[in-house]
Write an enzyme that holds these catalytic residues in place. Structure first.
Site, short mmCIF file in Angstrom:
data_model
loop_
_atom_site.label_atom_id
_atom_site.label_comp_id
_atom_site.label_asym_id
_atom_site.label_seq_id
_atom_site.Cartn_x
_atom_site.Cartn_y
_atom_site.Cartn_z
N GLY A 143 0.83 -1.20 0.00
CA GLY A 143 0.00 0.00 0.00
C GLY A 143 0.86 1.24 0.00
CD GLN A 201 3.30 5.76 2.61
OE1 GLN A 201 2.29 5.20 2.20
NE2 GLN A 201 4.32 5.08 3.11
CG HIS A 233 -0.66 1.47 7.50
ND1 HIS A 233 0.33 1.05 8.36
CD2 HIS A 233 -0.03 2.25 6.57
CE1 HIS A 233 1.49 1.57 7.98
NE2 HIS A 233 1.30 2.30 6.89
CD GLU A 234 -1.26 2.58 2.91
OE1 GLU A 234 -0.86 3.75 2.79
OE2 GLU A 234 -0.50 1.62 3.11
CG HIS A 246 0.21 6.88 5.50
ND1 HIS A 246 1.37 7.38 6.05
CD2 HIS A 246 0.43 5.56 5.28
CE1 HIS A 246 2.26 6.38 6.16
NE2 HIS A 246 1.71 5.28 5.70
CB CYS A 294 5.15 2.34 7.27
SG CYS A 294 4.66 3.82 6.38
CG LEU A 295 6.43 0.89 1.23
CD1 LEU A 295 5.93 1.10 -0.20
CD2 LEU A 295 7.52 -0.17 1.26
NI NI Z 1 2.57 3.41 5.65
#
Ligand code: NI
Length: 189
Positions: A44, A49, A134-135, A138, A92-93
């Site tokens: 995701g 991000q 989670h997204e 963000h 998380c990226l």
């Molecule tokens: Ni993340």
């Protein structure tokens, strides 16, 4: 050129704005985000991000670029009802290499728009539910590390300081503007 930004880039703490229009420009950004996500082996990626201040994120729970039919885009998502809760490990990226257990709703109802502008309503559970929560976090500038209690927080503190140092060095080297300038740029997008 989009790139995935890492903690503590200010875009990750930015309260994103709803998208008013779905156009070719957005579709190009979404495509670029999928490519970045696959490259980083993620499932995701939220617009924050890649330093875009808009309320949308992408998912492909398979992380497999061959499985394009599993790609999903959530535009202006709203989580409605949440049912029961479960703890599981998250990463998380934007915090590469950092993992911790987070308690989240096991089942949720979410409304959003897809890339064609159609309203969609999804009943999500387990991994899909977790990824959507989670997204969506963000988009409000929230990160999974915000949920950690003191012991877990302690366990990741050194790693966070490492990210912090690296980002400040990148700013000092001119790779990123200072925080105020980044916020001004996000306000102007
Ligand atoms: Ni993340």
């Amino acid at each position: 050129m989009l790139r995935i930004v890492t903690y503590p880039h200010p875009a990750l703490r930015y309260e994103s704005r709803p998208l008013a229009r779905i156009d070719g420009e957005l579709r190009a950004k979404v495509r670029a985000m999928f490519e970045l996500m696959y490259e980083a082996r993620g499932i995701g990626l939220a617009a924050n991000q890649v330093a875009l201040p808009y309320r949308f994120f992408i998912l492909n729970l398979t992380a497999d670029p061959e499985q394009k039919d599993q790609e999903r885009v959530f535009i202006n998502p709203e989580i409605g009802k949440r049912y029961s809760s479960i703890e599981d490990e998250e990463g998380c990226l934007s915090l590469p290499g950092l993992y911790a257990k987070v308690r989240r709703a096991r089942k949720i109802k979410v409304r959003a728009f897809d890339l064609e502008g159609n309203p969609v309503e999804v009943d999500a559970e387990d991994l899909l539910s977790r990824a959507i929560q989670h997204e969506t976090d963000h988009l409000s500038g929230r990160l999974f590390i915000d949920y950690l209690g003191p012991p877990a927080r302690n366990a990741v503190a050194a790693k966070l300081r490492e990210f912090e140092t690296k980002f400040r060095e990148a700013q000092a080297a001119g790779e990123f503007p200072d925080d105020d300038e980044i916020k001004r740029q996000l306000d102007g997008l």
